[in-house]
Write a protein that holds these residues in place. Structure first.
Motif, PDB file in Angstrom:
ATOM      1  N   PRO A 109       0.957  -1.291  -0.011  1.00  0.00           N
ATOM      2  CA  PRO A 109      -0.078   0.041  -0.222  1.00  0.00           C
ATOM      3  C   PRO A 109       0.934   1.243   0.103  1.00  0.00           C
ATOM      4  CG  PRO A 109       0.089  -0.981   2.255  1.00  0.00           C
ATOM      5  CD  PRO A 109       0.819  -1.831   1.413  1.00  0.00           C
ATOM      6  N   ASP A 110       0.204   2.391  -0.251  1.00  0.00           N
ATOM      7  CA  ASP A 110       0.957   3.479   0.037  1.00  0.00           C
ATOM      8  C   ASP A 110       1.400   3.828   1.320  1.00  0.00           C
ATOM      9  OD1 ASP A 110       0.651   6.687   0.935  1.00  0.00           O
ATOM     10  OD2 ASP A 110       1.063   6.795  -1.310  1.00  0.00           O
ATOM     11  N   PRO A 111       2.798   4.101   1.524  1.00  0.00           N
ATOM     12  CA  PRO A 111       3.305   4.258   2.954  1.00  0.00           C
ATOM     13  C   PRO A 111       2.690   5.177   3.871  1.00  0.00           C
ATOM     14  CG  PRO A 111       4.975   4.500   1.030  1.00  0.00           C
ATOM     15  CD  PRO A 111       3.761   4.685   0.421  1.00  0.00           C
ATOM     16  N   THR A 112       2.160   6.379   3.062  1.00  0.00           N
ATOM     17  CA  THR A 112       1.344   7.205   4.127  1.00  0.00           C
ATOM     18  C   THR A 112       0.141   6.503   4.728  1.00  0.00           C
ATOM     19  OG1 THR A 112       0.322   8.485   2.438  1.00  0.00           O
ATOM     20  CG2 THR A 112       2.444   9.227   3.188  1.00  0.00           C
ATOM     21  N   ALA A 113      -0.573   5.811   3.628  1.00  0.00           N
ATOM     22  CA  ALA A 113      -1.827   5.216   4.000  1.00  0.00           C
ATOM     23  C   ALA A 113      -1.561   4.097   5.108  1.00  0.00           C
ATOM     24  CB  ALA A 113      -2.508   4.565   2.796  1.00  0.00           C
ATOM     25  N   TRP A 114      -0.686   3.640   4.989  1.00  0.00           N
ATOM     26  CA  TRP A 114      -0.012   2.403   6.015  1.00  0.00           C
ATOM     27  C   TRP A 114       0.197   2.913   7.154  1.00  0.00           C
ATOM     28  CZ3 TRP A 114      -0.517  -2.442   7.180  1.00  0.00           C
ATOM     29  CH2 TRP A 114       0.364  -2.912   7.997  1.00  0.00           C
TER      30      TRP A 114
END
Length: 251
Positions: free
Chosen positions: A84-89
């Protein structure tokens, strides 16, 4: 054709369909931010396993089968090919680890919520029914720390520990809402943007605001919380419209 017949080998199919509908309608309302925002939905008892949109996929294209299945306790999540997107994670993973009551989490940079988040005073006074919906049920985060990588995500998650608080006005960032289901959370997201728009437009008149009393604001908020099935009916109507249009969201 039943849900099982449509996707016999994919778990949590109805949850995926509801999520996909929420993505599609958020894009239609222009509440998305290109490919930058994220929704997640817990699917196990403690909330640590969840569905989330793929990295950098536009809300308008997301289908039920596209959603990632993630484990908030898996430290290797960002190493896989479908990471997933690192910021979403960082943001969603932290909330699902720390806040099991947050079954569904939706974060957007919608226009009026973000305008509110950019004001020196980001509180939302109860000036109508929609704004009163959130009375004593939101928190303002004044400590924006940049992109929501894991440290920032943990900080944000720490502000959502009170189950009564289901909306975070993220200072200089946008809004994050949580709920018990996709329908509950999307309904809250929708009405928060409407509430923020009413407030911002009222401020633009330059006229004094007529603010509800604490007693009436709380009464209104509680009545709306107790209103039967409004969130479910809202989402079902949106899915019915998408179905009538021949959308492929539920595939």
């Amino acid at each position: 054709m039943s849900v099982a017949e449509l996707r016999p080998n994919m778990d949590f199919w109805q949850e995926r369909v509801d999520m996909a509908a929420a993505f599609r309608w958020t894009e239609r309302l222009n509440m998305h931010e290109g490919v930058a925002n994220h929704f997640s939905l817990a699917v196990n008892d403690d909330g640590t396993q969840f569905l989330m949109n793929p990295n950098q996929m536009h809300f308008r294209r997301i289908k039920a089968s596209d959603l990632l299945f993630l484990d908030a306790n898996n430290p290797k999540t960002l190493e896989g090919p479908d990471a997933p997107d690192p910021t979403a994670w960082g943001l969603h993973g932290s909330i699902h680890r720390r806040c099991p009551h947050a079954r569904c989490v939706m974060h957007v940079h919608s226009t009026h919520a973000t305008v509110l988040a950019a004001l020196a005073d980001s509180t939302l006074p109860p000036i109508d029914q929609n704004t009163a919906t959130f009375y004593n049920r939101y928190v303002v985060d004044n400590q924006f720390g940049g992109l929501a990588f894991e440290e920032e995500g943990e900080r944000c998650a720490s502000m959502m520990s009170d189950p009564k608080v289901k909306t975070m006005i993220m200072g200089n960032h946008g809004v994050l809402v949580i709920g018990s289901s996709v329908a509950d959370t999307f309904n809250r997201l929708y009405y928060f943007e409407r509430a923020a728009e009413t407030y911002i437009r009222a401020l633009q008149t330059g006229q004094p605001l007529r603010v509800l009393s604490d007693e009436i604001a709380e009464k209104t908020a509680q009545e709306l919380e107790d209103y039967p099935e409004q969130d479910v009916r809202h989402l079902n109507e949106l899915k019915a419209i998408l179905d009538e249009e021949g959308s492929n969201y539920a595939s």
